[in-house]
Design a protein around this motif. Structure first.
Motif, mmCIF file in Angstrom:
data_model
loop_
_atom_site.group_PDB
_atom_site.id
_atom_site.type_symbol
_atom_site.label_atom_id
_atom_site.label_comp_id
_atom_site.label_asym_id
_atom_site.label_seq_id
_atom_site.Cartn_x
_atom_site.Cartn_y
_atom_site.Cartn_z
ATOM 1 N N ALA A 458 -1.602 -4.040 11.305
ATOM 2 C CA ALA A 458 -2.626 -2.990 11.175
ATOM 3 C C ALA A 458 -3.247 -2.728 12.544
ATOM 4 O O ALA A 458 -4.394 -3.105 12.800
ATOM 5 C CB ALA A 458 -3.674 -3.394 10.153
ATOM 6 N N THR A 461 -6.686 -0.976 12.589
ATOM 7 C CA THR A 461 -7.766 -1.867 12.161
ATOM 8 C C THR A 461 -8.127 -2.855 13.269
ATOM 9 O O THR A 461 -9.305 -3.172 13.480
ATOM 10 C CB THR A 461 -7.342 -2.636 10.896
ATOM 11 O OG1 THR A 461 -7.091 -1.703 9.850
ATOM 12 C CG2 THR A 461 -8.426 -3.601 10.453
ATOM 13 N N ASP A 494 -12.159 -7.490 8.888
ATOM 14 C CA ASP A 494 -11.265 -6.582 8.159
ATOM 15 C C ASP A 494 -9.850 -7.123 8.022
ATOM 16 O O ASP A 494 -8.909 -6.339 7.817
ATOM 17 C CB ASP A 494 -11.218 -5.223 8.874
ATOM 18 C CG ASP A 494 -12.281 -4.261 8.363
ATOM 19 O OD1 ASP A 494 -12.851 -4.522 7.284
ATOM 20 O OD2 ASP A 494 -12.548 -3.250 9.040
ATOM 21 N N LYS A 497 -7.309 -5.971 5.280
ATOM 22 C CA LYS A 497 -6.566 -4.707 5.330
ATOM 23 C C LYS A 497 -5.101 -4.918 5.689
ATOM 24 O O LYS A 497 -4.305 -3.966 5.592
ATOM 25 C CB LYS A 497 -7.222 -3.762 6.349
ATOM 26 C CG LYS A 497 -8.598 -3.270 5.925
ATOM 27 C CD LYS A 497 -9.183 -2.305 6.939
ATOM 28 C CE LYS A 497 -10.552 -1.787 6.496
ATOM 29 N NZ LYS A 497 -11.135 -0.834 7.470
ATOM 30 N N PRO A 501 -2.135 -1.957 4.770
ATOM 31 C CA PRO A 501 -2.722 -1.275 5.931
ATOM 32 C C PRO A 501 -2.641 0.244 5.849
ATOM 33 O O PRO A 501 -3.518 0.946 6.354
ATOM 34 C CB PRO A 501 -1.906 -1.823 7.104
ATOM 35 C CG PRO A 501 -0.635 -2.324 6.508
ATOM 36 C CD PRO A 501 -0.995 -2.809 5.147
ATOM 37 N N PHE A 504 -5.604 2.637 4.694
ATOM 38 C CA PHE A 504 -6.828 2.767 5.481
ATOM 39 C C PHE A 504 -6.574 3.755 6.606
ATOM 40 O O PHE A 504 -5.568 3.663 7.327
ATOM 41 C CB PHE A 504 -7.265 1.398 6.014
ATOM 42 C CG PHE A 504 -7.556 0.432 4.901
ATOM 43 C CD1 PHE A 504 -8.814 0.374 4.327
ATOM 44 C CD2 PHE A 504 -6.554 -0.394 4.394
ATOM 45 C CE1 PHE A 504 -9.085 -0.508 3.290
ATOM 46 C CE2 PHE A 504 -6.809 -1.265 3.353
ATOM 47 C CZ PHE A 504 -8.075 -1.325 2.788
ATOM 48 N N ILE A 527 -9.479 0.102 -1.658
ATOM 49 C CA ILE A 527 -10.352 -0.013 -0.482
ATOM 50 C C ILE A 527 -11.289 -1.214 -0.634
ATOM 51 O O ILE A 527 -11.462 -2.017 0.282
ATOM 52 C CB ILE A 527 -11.161 1.284 -0.276
ATOM 53 C CG1 ILE A 527 -10.230 2.463 -0.004
ATOM 54 C CG2 ILE A 527 -12.157 1.110 0.858
ATOM 55 C CD1 ILE A 527 -9.408 2.318 1.249
ATOM 56 N N HIS A 530 -10.071 -4.997 -0.104
ATOM 57 C CA HIS A 530 -9.786 -5.625 1.202
ATOM 58 C C HIS A 530 -10.800 -6.725 1.512
ATOM 59 O O HIS A 530 -10.522 -7.624 2.316
ATOM 60 C CB HIS A 530 -9.746 -4.563 2.324
ATOM 61 C CG HIS A 530 -11.082 -4.234 2.919
ATOM 62 N ND1 HIS A 530 -11.916 -3.269 2.392
ATOM 63 C CD2 HIS A 530 -11.731 -4.731 4.012
ATOM 64 C CE1 HIS A 530 -13.011 -3.176 3.139
ATOM 65 N NE2 HIS A 530 -12.925 -4.052 4.131
#
Length: 676
Positions: A458, A461, A494, A497, A501, A504, A527, A530
C-alpha cells in the motif's frame, strides 16, 4: 510495597551507625567530642604503607649454599674430559694443562659463589643484600660480591686467554660453560615466611586516647591528627556496637527509614503519576529496581569492597528515565541515595557524587533518539565523577599531590557497568510489557519488516503515514509530549489497509474504484474494518500495546461521512442504522492519540483539495478540528484548548509548506498579509 521494605531491611547492615559527620579540612559542627572510653589511634593507610615498605626493605632474601655443587661439577668435568679430548684431535700430553686450568677456574668461581638474581629484589638497582645459609649458618652478603653465571663465564674466558700454553682456547671456552651453574639457590619458602612474620609484627595503631579526653572542640578545624582520632573512634564504636548492640532496635530503625522513603515514593506516584500508581505491574517494576540496587549496596558493604563507587548507581535513574519519565527518575534516585547515606562511610561525599552523577545521567538522555546516546551519556557521567571527586579531594586534602590515579578506577568500572542498562531495559520491557524509547526508535525505522511490507502493498498509505508522522511529531513536540511515541504510532496506525489496499483512495489507480460494485454499507464496513485488521496485524507482529492504542483510536467513534451521506441521499425514505457507518472506537485517551487523530484527518482531507491555497488549507484545518471537537472525540484526552490552537497553527503552516503555497505580499504597504 511491604515486601520491598522487608527485603531491603533484611539485607542492610545491622550495626548502629556513628552519628557524627566530619570531613578533613572542615569545621567540626557538632558539640565537643569527648572520648567515651579508651581506644587506640589507628594508623593511616599512608603510614601503614610506609611501615610495610620499611619492613620489606629490612628483610633480606635467603639463598641456600649448595656446597656440594663445586665437587660435583669438577668431578663431572674430569669424568667427561677424556671423551671430549679424543673428539678434539689434541695431543694427549697437553690434557693435564687443560684439566688443571678448568679445575682452577671452577674452584675459584664456586668458592666465591654463583647466584641467579631475582628481579623481585632488584628495586634499588641490580645488586642487593641477601642472607646466605651454609649448613644452617646465615651470612649476610651482597650480590656484587659473588658471580652470576654470566660474570663467571667472563672470568673463565679471561683466565683461558691468559694461559699461553693453551693452543685451543676457543674449544675450551665452548665446553667450560657446561660446568658453571648457580650454587647459591634462592629459598622462596623461607624468604616468604620471614616476610610474613615481619609484616605480622607491624602495629596498626600509634598511641591511645584516654576516656574523658577532649578529641575535638566544637568549631575547631578537623586537621589530619584529629581526623584520624575521630575515624578511630568511629571504627571502635561500630565494632563494639556490632558485638554488643541490640540488632532488633537497629532493624526497627531501618524499617522506619526505609518505610518512610518507600511511602514518599508512593505519594509521589499518586500525586504525579496516577497511571503508574494504579498499575501493579509498573509499580512492581519500580520497586524491583529500587530494591535490587539497595540489596547490591548491602552486599557490597558486607563484602567490604575497597570502594563503593564500583557500584553502578546511575543505572537506576537511566532505566527509570527511559521506561517512565524524568521526574520519576530523579525522585527515585534522590530517595535511594538518601537511604544509602545512612549505611555508607563518608555519606556526604557519597551522596554528593551519586546525586550529581545521577542528575547528569538523566539530563544526558532527556531526548533519546540514537543508541549512541548511551555511550555519550556514559562518557558525560564519567567526566562528572572525575570532576566532582577531584574537587572533593582538593577541598579535603588541600594538595594535588595526594590525588592518585587508582582512586578513579572505581568510577570507570561503575560507568562500564552502567552500560548494562541497555540489556536490562530490554528484559524489563519483555517481562513487564513496557515500551521504552529504545524500542520506539527501532519501530520508527522504516526498514522494519512491517513498514517495508506496507510500502510495498500500500504505497499510497505508506506515504500518507509518513506525512501524518511529520505533522503529529511537530505538533506534540511543540505542546509537550512523547514525540517518539507519536511518530511510531503514526507510522503504524493504518497498517490494516494492507489487507485490501485498493479500497482506499490513496492506493487507487485512475479509472478504477472497487467501491463501484458495492453497497454503501459494504463499502463503509470495509473502510471501518481496517482498524480491527490493523489491531490483529499488530498483535501478530507483537507490536507494543502503546502503539496498538493509536490504531484503535485514530478514528475514534467518528462516521464514514462520505458513505453515510451518500446513503441518505440515495435512500431518503429509509431508516439508516448509523452504527453501520460509525467506527467502534474508543476515542483518544491521551494527548498523543488526540494529536494523531487530528493529523490523520487533516492530512487525508488535504489531498482532496483541488486548489490548495492558504485560505483553503486554513479553512480545512479549522473544519476538521472543529468537527472532532463537536463530536466529543477529545473529551477523554488531557489536551487543552490552548494546545489545540497551537496544533491548529502548526498544521496550517506545515500544509502550506507541503503544498508550496506562496505567501501573498501587499505591494503598496510592502508588508506580508497574514493568511494564518
Amino acid at each position: 510495597m511491604i515486601l520491598s521494605v522487608v527485603i531491603i531491611c533484611i539485607f542492610l547492615p545491622k550495626q548502629p551507625r556513628f552519628r557524627f559527620e566530619y570531613e578533613k579540612g572542615k569545621i567540626w559542627m557538632h558539640e565537643d567530642l569527648i572520648a567515651p572510653y579508651n581506644f587506640a589511634i589507628l594508623k593511616t593507610p599512608g603510614e601503614l604503607k610506609t611501615d610495610r615498605e620499611q619492613i620489606l626493605s629490612s628483610v633480606y632474601p635467603v639463598y641456600d649454599n649448595h656446597v656440594q655443587e663445586k665437587k660435583d661439577e669438577i668431578e663431572r668435568f674430569l669424568n667427561e674430559l677424556e671423551a671430549k679430548w679424543k673428539g678434539s684431535g689434541l695431543e694427549d700430553n697437553d690434557m693435564p694443562e687443560y684439566s688443571s686450568t678448568v679445575t682452577q677456574i671452577l674452584s675459584h668461581v664456586y668458592d666465591r659463589g654463583i647466584i641467579a638474581l631475582t628481579k623481585r629484589f632488584q628495586t634499588n638497582g641490580e645488586n642487593y643484600t641477601f642472607n646466605l645459609a651454609t649448613e644452617n649458618v646465615a651470612e649476610k652478603k651482597n650480590t656484587a660480591e659473588v658471580y652470576t653465571r654470566e660474570s663467571a663465564l667472563v672470568y673463565a674466558n679471561t683466565i683461558i686467554e691468559s694461559k699461553k700454553a693453551l693452543t685451543e682456547k676457543e674449544w675450551l671456552k665452548s665446553i667450560i660453560g657446561d660446568y658453571i651453574q648457580p650454587n647459591y639457590i634462592y629459598n622462596e619458602r623461607l624468604t616468604d615466611k620471614l616476610v610474613a612474620d615481619a609484616l605480622s609484627n607491624i602495629s596498626t595503631t600509634k598511641g591511645m586516647v584516654q576516656r574523658g579526653e577532649l578529641i575535638i572542640a566544637s568549631g575547631s578545624m578537623v586537621n589530619n591528627e584529629v581526623f584520624q582520632k575521630v575515624e578511630s573512634l568511629r571504627i571502635a564504636y561500630e565494632e563494639e556496637a556490632r558485638i554488643g548492640g541490640d540488632r532488633n532496635v537497629v532493624v526497627v530503625g531501618q524499617f522506619l527509614i526505609v518505610g518512610l522513603v518507600i511511602t514518599l515514593l508512593m505519594v509521589f506516584l499518586y500525586l504525579f503519576r496516577i497511571d503508574v500508581f494504579s498499575n501493579n505491574r509498573l509499580l512492581s517494576l519500580i520497586l524491583l529496581v529500587v530494591t535490587g540496587m539497595l540489596v547490591v549496596l548491602s552486599w557490597a558493604l558486607k563484602l567490604k569492597l575497597t570502594s563503593l563507587y564500583y557500584i553502578p548507581f546511575c543505572i537506576v535513574p537511566i532505566i527509570v528515565r527511559i521506561l517512565f519519565d524524568t521526574r520519576l527518575a530523579l525522585n527515585i534516585h534522590l530517595l535511594m541515595v538518601l537511604v544509602s547515606g545512612f549505611f555508607v562511610p563518608n555519606s556526604f561525599e557519597f551522596a554528593f557524587l551519586q546525586v550529581t552523577a545521577g542528575m547528569v545521567s538523566i539530563y544526558s538522555i532527556k531526548t533519546l533518539v540514537k543508541r549512541e546516546q548511551f555511550l555519550i551519556s556514559s562518557i558525560i557521567i564519567l567526566i562528572t565523577y572525575f570532576v566532582a571527586y577531584l574537587g572533593i579531594i582538593l577541598i579535603r586534602d588541600g594538595s594535588i599531590s595526594d590525588v592518585g590515579y587508582a582512586s578513579f578506577v572505581p568510577f570507570i568500572v561503575s560507568v562500564l557497568l552502567t552500560l548494562l542498562a541497555y540489556p536490562l531495559i530490554y528484559a524489563f520491557e519483555r517481562l513487564f510489557g513496557i515500551t521504552s524509547d529504545v524500542t520506539l526508535m527501532e519501530l520508527t525505522n522504516t526498514n522494519s519488516s512491517l513498514l517495508r511490507e506496507l510500502s510495498y502493498k500500500a504505497p499510497g498509505t505508506f506515504q500518507h503515514s509518513l506525512q501524518v508522522a511529520n505533522l503529529a511529531e511537530a505538533a506534540i513536540y511543540r505542546i509537550g509530549g512523547n514525540a517518539l511515541l507519536v511518530r511510531a504510532g503514526a507510522l503504524y496506525h493504518d497498517i490494516g489497509k494492507m489487507q485490501n489496499p485498493q479500497y482506499f483512495i490513496e492506493n487507487q489507480t485512475k479509472g478504477y474504484n472497487p467501491h463501484d460494485g458495492l453497497t454503501y454499507e459494504q463499502s463503509a464496513q470495509i473502510i471501518i474494518s481496517h482498524v480491527s485488521k490493523g489491531v490483529d496485524l499488530a498483535h501478530k507482529h507483537q507490536l507494543p500495546e502503546s502503539i496498538i492504542n493509536f490504531i484503535r483510536t485514530h478514528h475514534g467513534t467518528t462516521r464514514t461521512d462520505y458513505f453515510y451521506n451518500a446513503f441518505i441521499k440515495d435512500h431518503p425514505d429509509e431508516i439508516v442504522d448509523e452504527q453501520v457507518f460509525r467506527y467502534p472506537g474508543p476515542i483518544p485517551f491521551s494527548k498523543e492519540t488526540a494529536v494523531l487523530m487530528m493529523a490523520d484527518s487533516v492530512e487525508a482531507a488535504s489531498r482532496s483539495i483541488k486548489e490548495p491555497d492558504a485560505e483553503n488549507l486554513s479553512n480545512l484545518v479549522d473544519k476538521i478540528i472543529e468537527g472532532k471537537l463537536g463530536q466529543g472525540q477529545f473529551k477523554n484526552s488531557n489536551i487543552t484548548m490552548q494546545e489545540i490552537e497551537t496544533i491548529r497553527a502548526i498544521f496550517k503552516r506545515m500544509l502550506m509548506s507541503i503544498y508550496h503555497v506562496r505567501v501573498d505580499y501587499d505591494v503598496k504597504k510592502g508588508e506580508v498579509k497574514r493568511i494564518v
